[in-house]
Write an enzyme that holds these catalytic residues in place. Structure first.
Site, short mmCIF file in Angstrom:
data_model
loop_
_atom_site.label_atom_id
_atom_site.label_comp_id
_atom_site.label_asym_id
_atom_site.label_seq_id
_atom_site.Cartn_x
_atom_site.Cartn_y
_atom_site.Cartn_z
N HIS A 9 8.83 7.06 8.36
CA HIS A 9 9.47 7.19 6.83
C HIS A 9 10.74 7.61 7.01
O HIS A 9 11.18 8.42 8.18
CB HIS A 9 8.44 8.21 6.02
CG HIS A 9 7.43 7.65 5.40
ND1 HIS A 9 7.30 7.28 4.29
CD2 HIS A 9 6.15 7.70 6.23
CE1 HIS A 9 6.04 6.72 4.08
NE2 HIS A 9 5.23 7.17 5.25
N ASN B 226 9.50 4.26 3.47
CA ASN B 226 9.24 3.99 4.96
C ASN B 226 10.39 3.44 5.29
O ASN B 226 11.26 2.70 4.88
CB ASN B 226 7.87 2.83 4.99
CG ASN B 226 6.59 3.35 4.40
OD1 ASN B 226 6.54 3.78 3.42
ND2 ASN B 226 5.87 3.55 5.65
N ARG C 248 0.77 -1.25 0.00
CA ARG C 248 0.01 -0.05 0.00
C ARG C 248 0.84 1.24 0.14
O ARG C 248 0.97 2.08 -1.08
CB ARG C 248 -0.90 -0.06 1.22
CG ARG C 248 -2.01 1.06 1.22
CD ARG C 248 -1.83 2.23 1.61
NE ARG C 248 -1.04 2.33 3.07
CZ ARG C 248 -0.53 3.52 3.38
NH1 ARG C 248 -0.53 4.52 2.79
NH2 ARG C 248 -0.05 3.33 4.47
N ASP C 249 1.56 1.60 1.09
CA ASP C 249 2.39 2.79 1.20
C ASP C 249 3.48 2.72 0.27
O ASP C 249 3.94 3.62 -0.49
CB ASP C 249 3.02 2.92 2.48
CG ASP C 249 3.02 4.36 2.94
OD1 ASP C 249 3.46 5.23 1.98
OD2 ASP C 249 3.23 4.50 4.09
N HIS D 48 4.81 4.70 12.76
CA HIS D 48 4.69 4.53 11.38
C HIS D 48 5.90 5.42 11.08
O HIS D 48 5.68 6.99 10.67
CB HIS D 48 3.59 4.91 10.79
CG HIS D 48 3.50 4.93 9.34
ND1 HIS D 48 2.73 3.83 8.44
CD2 HIS D 48 3.68 5.58 8.20
CE1 HIS D 48 2.74 4.33 7.39
NE2 HIS D 48 3.35 5.20 7.10
N CYS E 93 4.31 9.34 0.26
CA CYS E 93 2.83 9.75 0.12
C CYS E 93 2.71 10.74 -1.21
O CYS E 93 3.54 11.69 -0.99
CB CYS E 93 2.20 10.35 1.31
SG CYS E 93 0.72 11.18 0.90
P1 HMG Z 1 -13.22 14.23 -3.04
O1 HMG Z 1 -12.84 14.82 -4.46
O2 HMG Z 1 -13.37 15.36 -2.03
O3 HMG Z 1 -14.36 13.38 -3.14
O4 HMG Z 1 -12.07 13.42 -2.39
P2 HMG Z 1 -15.97 13.51 -3.00
O5 HMG Z 1 -16.39 12.95 -1.73
O6 HMG Z 1 -16.51 14.92 -3.14
O7 HMG Z 1 -16.61 12.74 -3.99
C1 HMG Z 1 -16.39 12.88 -5.42
C2 HMG Z 1 -16.40 11.86 -6.19
O8 HMG Z 1 -15.59 10.86 -5.94
C3 HMG Z 1 -18.01 11.17 -6.21
O9 HMG Z 1 -18.41 10.59 -7.66
C4 HMG Z 1 -17.73 9.93 -5.14
O10 HMG Z 1 -18.67 8.84 -5.32
C5 HMG Z 1 -16.24 9.65 -5.82
P3 HMG Z 1 -19.66 11.17 -8.31
O11 HMG Z 1 -20.84 11.22 -7.41
O12 HMG Z 1 -18.83 12.66 -8.49
O13 HMG Z 1 -19.61 10.47 -9.64
N1 HMG Z 1 -15.52 8.89 -4.73
C6 HMG Z 1 -15.00 7.77 -4.69
N2 HMG Z 1 -14.87 6.93 -5.58
C7 HMG Z 1 -14.05 5.46 -5.21
N3 HMG Z 1 -13.82 5.58 -4.17
C8 HMG Z 1 -13.82 6.24 -3.02
C9 HMG Z 1 -14.36 7.37 -3.29
N4 HMG Z 1 -14.82 8.87 -2.73
C10 HMG Z 1 -15.38 9.54 -3.38
N5 HMG Z 1 -13.27 5.94 -1.98
C11 HMG Z 1 -11.19 11.64 -1.00
C12 HMG Z 1 -12.05 12.89 -1.09
C13 HMG Z 1 -10.95 11.29 0.53
C14 HMG Z 1 -12.05 10.62 -1.79
C15 HMG Z 1 -9.82 11.94 -1.71
O14 HMG Z 1 -9.20 12.96 -1.27
C16 HMG Z 1 -8.75 10.64 -1.67
O15 HMG Z 1 -9.21 9.57 -2.31
N6 HMG Z 1 -8.02 10.98 -1.11
C17 HMG Z 1 -6.96 9.57 -0.88
C18 HMG Z 1 -5.42 10.22 -0.91
C19 HMG Z 1 -4.51 9.11 -0.47
O16 HMG Z 1 -4.82 7.76 -0.58
N7 HMG Z 1 -3.28 9.31 0.22
C20 HMG Z 1 -2.44 8.72 0.49
C21 HMG Z 1 -2.70 7.70 1.71
S1 HMG Z 1 -2.49 8.50 3.16
C22 HMG Z 1 -0.78 8.24 3.56
O17 HMG Z 1 0.12 7.60 2.79
C23 HMG Z 1 -0.17 8.40 4.86
C24 HMG Z 1 -0.05 7.03 5.77
O18 HMG Z 1 0.83 6.32 5.10
C25 HMG Z 1 0.47 7.63 7.16
C26 HMG Z 1 1.66 8.45 7.14
O19 HMG Z 1 2.75 8.22 6.56
O20 HMG Z 1 1.71 9.50 7.52
C27 HMG Z 1 -1.31 6.51 6.05
MG MG Z 2 3.07 6.37 5.16
#
Ligand code: HMG
Ligand code: MG
Length: 298
Positions: free
Chosen positions: A209, A249, A15-16, A207, A240
């Site tokens: 990095h 990581n 994933r990450d 967690h 990220c």
């Molecule tokens: P948004 O654009 O605000 O979404 O994104 P929305 O709620 O306004 O919805 C817009 C459209 O997207 C809608 O479709 C929803 O159905 C669709 P429409 O009605 O317009 O046809 N939609 C989705 N479709 C599929 N799957 C979904 C989904 N959600 C909405 N889940 C959202 C908001 C949260 C979805 C977006 O910002 C997003 O996907 N962000 C993810 C970013 C990400 O994955 N970052 C990396 C992971 S975090 C990380 O790595 C840190 C970590 O490792 C810890 C650390 O290191 O600190 C965990």
């Molecule tokens: Mg991370």
């Protein structure tokens, strides 16, 4: 100072690790990656993310991957940001999800398109429905040790946001050094602050990095503070896409080497793990950033 006897490694490579790669691997290679990590003895392997596929195209095949994994993937956690993501995960019989919040305003906007406060409105019904369906929920809190836009992040702010995320109904809170700037003294202080706020050590995970080469030292500080769950990524892949300067990581192999040296049980077969990371580095076309993989891979 007594170190823990046993540690759980929470593997985040698929994933990450893969969310930050420029190339998108075929689903069958991702499935093989997860299977090999499980076979190497990793007790938890976070498989993928049910985020918006446009936001993280590298993991847009989440459904396909979970189907391809079948039974092998049943206990693998997946990231879920909202109810739409939960619906997708529920349809596939996923049993463990992880929500991921931000300790800072800027990263909440960049990573979730929500304000710091708005993220809770998104997570609250997601966690409630997940718990009602019998799922286990982990919560991440990012930018615990510094933020590329906001600089230092006050410990009180991290504790307030982290507790609020945990109290939605999570079984564990993972404290993320998303951009790898933290140092060992900060780890000690943050763990102590969470414990002072009423959390127990077994509810916390770390967690790291490795952007500034501090991840292993920080893990050691975490061990000394009594933490028993550490996130790590096979071969040191990771980062990220929505955090400037986030790199790989803590490498699982480097953590395993440290734990073995300290006599702490972890249950991982290092040779099998190194072979897996060397295979993955070949697929990605560049050497593993893990020092232990480079030392041991043939
Ligand atoms: P948004 O654009 O605000 O979404 O994104 P929305 O709620 O306004 O919805 C817009 C459209 O997207 C809608 O479709 C929803 O159905 C669709 P429409 O009605 O317009 O046809 N939609 C989705 N479709 C599929 N799957 C979904 C989904 N959600 C909405 N889940 C959202 C908001 C949260 C979805 C977006 O910002 C997003 O996907 N962000 C993810 C970013 C990400 O994955 N970052 C990396 C992971 S975090 C990380 O790595 C840190 C970590 O490792 C810890 C650390 O290191 O600190 C965990
Ligand atoms: Mg991370």
């Amino acid at each position: 100072m007594r170190l823990p006897e046993r540690v759980t490694i929470y593997e985040v490579g698929p994933r990450d690790g893969l969310q930050n790669e420029q190339s998108v691997l075929p689903t069958r290679h991702k499935a093989e990656f997860v299977r090999r990590l499980l076979a190497a003895g990793l007790p938890v392997v976070e498989a993928t993310s049910f985020v918006h596929p446009r936001w993280v195209p590298q993991l847009a095949d989440a459904e396909l991957l979970m189907k391809e994994l079948g039974e092998a993937g049943e206990d693998c956690p997946v990231l879920v940001p909202n109810e739409r993501g939960l619906d997708r995960a529920l349809e596939l019989g996923v049993r463990h999800i992880a929500i991921f919040g931000s300790a800072t305003e800027t990263f909440a906007q960049k990573n979730l398109n929500r304000s710091l406060d708005e993220q809770f409105a998104m997570f609250e019904p997601t966690v409630r429905r997940a718990r009602d369906a019998g799922l286990d929920v982990r919560a991440y809190v990012s930018m615990c040790f510094g933020d590329p836009w906001e600089g230092d992040v006050p410990v009180d702010q991290v504790v307030t946001v982290g507790k609020r995320l945990f109290d939605l109904g999570a079984s564990q809170l993972s404290l993320g050094d998303t951009i790898g700037v933290g140092t060992a003294n900060q780890v000690t202080a943050l763990v102590e602050a969470f414990v002072a706020a009423g959390m127990s050590l077994d509810q916390l995970a770390l967690h790291f990095h490795d952007t500034y080469g501090q991840a292993l030292a920080n893990a050691y500080a975490g061990l000394q503070a009594g933490i028993t769950t550490f996130d790590a990524s096979a071969g040191g892949l990771g980062g990220c896409p929505y955090a400037k300067s986030a790199t790989g990581n803590l490498a699982t192999e480097d953590l395993v080497w440290l734990l073995t040296g300290l006599g702490i049980e972890h249950g991982v077969d290092l040779d099998a793990l190194v072979a897996t990371s060397a295979w993955m580095a070949g697929l990605l076309g560049r050497p593993s950033p893990s020092a232990v993989v480079r030392a041991l891979a043939n």
